[in-house]
Structures are given as structure tokens and as C-alpha cells.
Design a protein around this motif. Sequence first.
Motif, mmCIF file in Angstrom:
data_model
loop_
_atom_site.group_PDB
_atom_site.id
_atom_site.type_symbol
_atom_site.label_atom_id
_atom_site.label_comp_id
_atom_site.label_asym_id
_atom_site.label_seq_id
_atom_site.Cartn_x
_atom_site.Cartn_y
_atom_site.Cartn_z
ATOM 1 N N THR A 4 0.552 -1.366 -0.053
ATOM 2 C CA THR A 4 0.284 0.148 0.219
ATOM 3 C C THR A 4 0.873 1.331 -0.154
ATOM 4 O O THR A 4 2.208 1.099 0.517
ATOM 5 C CB THR A 4 -0.941 -0.412 1.566
ATOM 6 O OG1 THR A 4 0.022 0.231 2.416
ATOM 7 C CG2 THR A 4 -1.524 -1.207 1.508
ATOM 8 N N ARG A 6 0.275 6.032 -0.322
ATOM 9 C CA ARG A 6 -0.164 6.694 -0.111
ATOM 10 C C ARG A 6 -0.555 7.199 -2.258
ATOM 11 O O ARG A 6 0.639 7.754 -2.930
ATOM 12 C CB ARG A 6 -0.022 7.850 0.352
ATOM 13 C CG ARG A 6 0.519 7.918 1.781
ATOM 14 C CD ARG A 6 0.146 8.699 2.833
ATOM 15 N NE ARG A 6 0.203 7.949 4.137
ATOM 16 C CZ ARG A 6 -1.258 7.629 5.396
ATOM 17 N NH1 ARG A 6 -2.412 7.678 4.478
ATOM 18 N NH2 ARG A 6 -1.114 7.521 6.346
ATOM 19 N N GLU A 26 -5.111 5.771 1.608
ATOM 20 C CA GLU A 26 -3.891 4.787 1.497
ATOM 21 C C GLU A 26 -4.563 3.951 0.400
ATOM 22 O O GLU A 26 -5.791 3.794 0.204
ATOM 23 C CB GLU A 26 -4.310 4.414 2.965
ATOM 24 C CG GLU A 26 -3.128 3.011 2.616
ATOM 25 C CD GLU A 26 -1.781 3.501 3.475
ATOM 26 O OE1 GLU A 26 -1.261 2.833 3.728
ATOM 27 O OE2 GLU A 26 -2.002 4.848 3.657
ATOM 28 N N THR A 28 -3.872 1.177 -2.797
ATOM 29 C CA THR A 28 -3.297 -0.304 -3.080
ATOM 30 C C THR A 28 -3.541 -0.807 -4.920
ATOM 31 O O THR A 28 -3.981 -0.082 -5.303
ATOM 32 C CB THR A 28 -3.364 -1.766 -2.506
ATOM 33 O OG1 THR A 28 -2.198 -2.744 -2.364
ATOM 34 C CG2 THR A 28 -4.022 -2.033 -2.787
ATOM 35 N N HIS A 36 -8.678 2.366 -3.021
ATOM 36 C CA HIS A 36 -8.285 2.484 -1.731
ATOM 37 C C HIS A 36 -8.024 1.280 -0.457
ATOM 38 O O HIS A 36 -9.044 0.084 -0.789
ATOM 39 C CB HIS A 36 -9.662 2.805 -0.865
ATOM 40 C CG HIS A 36 -10.296 4.391 -1.518
ATOM 41 N ND1 HIS A 36 -11.525 4.672 -2.180
ATOM 42 C CD2 HIS A 36 -9.763 5.482 -0.965
ATOM 43 C CE1 HIS A 36 -11.434 5.552 -2.454
ATOM 44 N NE2 HIS A 36 -10.452 6.247 -2.303
#
Length: 67
Positions: A4, A6, A26, A28, A36
Motif C-alpha cells: 500500500t 499514499r 492509502e 493499493t 482504496h
Amino acid sequence: MSATFRARYDGTCAADCDQRIDPGDEVTYLDGQLVHVGCEPVDDEPAPRPVCPICFTETALNGACAC
Ligand SMILES: [Zn+2]
Ligand SMILES: [Zn+2]
């Protein structure tokens, strides 16, 4: 399991969660698309294996256990 990070740009969550991805969220990658963290589908978690009621070990794929 992907890492993950930002988000640096805003964008659209590929999981159709109605929330835009904002910088700093955050996120991925899921199949190459940003989602998210928390929006990834969880249904590809391996199902818990059945447990033998006698020896309390998880049974193997062939149904074998420790007893
Ligand atoms: Zn989302
Ligand atoms: Zn057993």
C-alpha cells in the motif's frame, strides 16, 4: 498481497466505492487498478480449512488429519 502507498494524484477507486481517491489516501493496486485500502475484495482469502473434531488439527486437502 500488494504494497500500500499514499496516492499522489486523485482518481477513481476501481472498486466502485463512491469515494474518489484523493492525494494522500492509502491505496493499493488491484489487478493494475488503484483502489482504496479496504476496498479490495476479500473473497479471495483462502477459506479456513475444516478442523477435525477429535484431534483439532486442520484436515488436509484429502481429508486426512492427525488421528
Ligand atoms: Zn474505494
Ligand atoms: Zn483427527
